[in-house]
Design a protein around this motif. Structure first.
Motif, mmCIF file in Angstrom:
data_model
loop_
_atom_site.group_PDB
_atom_site.id
_atom_site.type_symbol
_atom_site.label_atom_id
_atom_site.label_comp_id
_atom_site.label_asym_id
_atom_site.label_seq_id
_atom_site.Cartn_x
_atom_site.Cartn_y
_atom_site.Cartn_z
ATOM 1 N N GLN A 5 28.739 16.663 -8.926
ATOM 2 C CA GLN A 5 28.075 17.600 -9.827
ATOM 3 C C GLN A 5 27.735 16.900 -11.130
ATOM 4 O OE1 GLN A 5 27.356 20.884 -8.942
ATOM 5 N NE2 GLN A 5 26.099 20.826 -10.779
ATOM 6 N N ALA A 6 26.459 16.629 -11.319
ATOM 7 C CA ALA A 6 26.002 15.931 -12.520
ATOM 8 C C ALA A 6 25.517 16.931 -13.570
ATOM 9 C CB ALA A 6 24.893 14.946 -12.183
ATOM 10 N N SER A 7 25.706 16.572 -14.812
ATOM 11 C CA SER A 7 25.239 17.406 -15.916
ATOM 12 C C SER A 7 25.022 16.545 -17.152
ATOM 13 C CB SER A 7 26.265 18.505 -16.223
ATOM 14 O OG SER A 7 27.499 17.937 -16.623
ATOM 15 N N GLY A 9 21.939 16.167 -18.851
ATOM 16 C CA GLY A 9 20.569 15.779 -19.156
ATOM 17 C C GLY A 9 19.936 16.715 -20.169
ATOM 18 N N LEU A 20 25.859 11.760 -19.904
ATOM 19 C CA LEU A 20 25.842 12.390 -18.593
ATOM 20 C C LEU A 20 27.252 12.394 -18.016
ATOM 21 C CD1 LEU A 20 22.675 10.713 -17.030
ATOM 22 C CD2 LEU A 20 22.824 12.718 -18.531
ATOM 23 N N CYS A 22 29.520 13.357 -14.328
ATOM 24 C CA CYS A 22 29.450 13.617 -12.888
ATOM 25 C C CYS A 22 30.871 13.834 -12.384
ATOM 26 C CB CYS A 22 28.798 12.453 -12.167
ATOM 27 S SG CYS A 22 28.786 12.623 -10.366
ATOM 28 N N VAL A 93 14.802 11.362 -13.694
ATOM 29 C CA VAL A 93 15.886 12.170 -13.139
ATOM 30 C C VAL A 93 17.034 11.219 -12.838
ATOM 31 C CG1 VAL A 93 16.640 13.693 -11.286
ATOM 32 C CG2 VAL A 93 14.295 13.858 -12.172
ATOM 33 N N TYR A 95 20.691 10.442 -11.193
ATOM 34 C CA TYR A 95 21.528 10.871 -10.078
ATOM 35 C C TYR A 95 22.869 10.142 -10.106
ATOM 36 C CZ TYR A 95 17.114 12.544 -8.069
ATOM 37 O OH TYR A 95 15.921 13.177 -7.842
ATOM 38 N N LYS A 121 22.957 16.231 -7.076
ATOM 39 C CA LYS A 121 21.643 16.653 -7.527
ATOM 40 C C LYS A 121 21.378 15.992 -8.875
ATOM 41 C CE LYS A 121 21.726 21.090 -5.129
ATOM 42 N NZ LYS A 121 21.650 22.561 -5.257
ATOM 43 N N THR A 123 19.908 15.152 -12.711
ATOM 44 C CA THR A 123 19.786 15.811 -14.004
ATOM 45 C C THR A 123 18.672 15.101 -14.774
ATOM 46 O OG1 THR A 123 20.991 16.524 -15.994
ATOM 47 C CG2 THR A 123 21.611 14.380 -15.068
#
Length: 129
Positions: A5-7, A9, A20, A22, A93, A95, A121, A123
């Motif tokens: 779970q990436a976040s 961005g 970022l 993950c 993007v 990843y 997914k 970010t």
């Protein structure tokens, strides 16, 4: 179930910073290599940075050296990418991905996105000039 779970961005101005994150689950974090890859519009996916989950050895692509820092918190099963001095060409993007640690040089892992086993997914990072 394996999850990455990436976040983190977002939109940032030239010269700005983003971090970022993950968070991984479903596989033994310490036995894997974690990597950050990015894909800009019209371009192939490329490796940015990798970290060995067992000993925190790191690798950076030339584009990231001196500006980005990868780190991990094994207790939280989370890998971070601190990005400073961002440039418009960093827009992409981003990843997070993981592959079993088989002792390959991290640089080799980074240049072969097709070799990664698990992907999160992306970010989106947008650097405005």
């Amino acid at each position: 179930e394996v999850q990455l779970q990436a976040s983190g961005g977002g939109l940032v101005q030239v010269g700005g910073s983003l971090r970022l994150s993950c968070t991984a689950s479903g596989f033994p974090f310490d036995d894997y290599v974690l990597g950050w890859f990015r894909q800009a519009p019209g371009k192939e996916r490329e490796g940015v940075s990798c970290i060995d989950g067992s000993d925190a050895t790191t690798y950076y692509a030339d584009s990231a050296k001196g500006r980005f820092t990868i780190s991990s918190d094994n207790a939280k099963k989370t890998v971070y990418l601190q990005m400073n001095s961002l440039k418009p060409e960093d827009t992409a993007v981003y990843y997070c991905a993981a592959v079993e640690n088989r002792g390959f040089p991290l640089g080799l892992v980074a240049i072969m996105p097709s070799g990664m086993k698990y992907w999160g997914k992306g970010t989106l990072v947008t650097v405005s000039s």
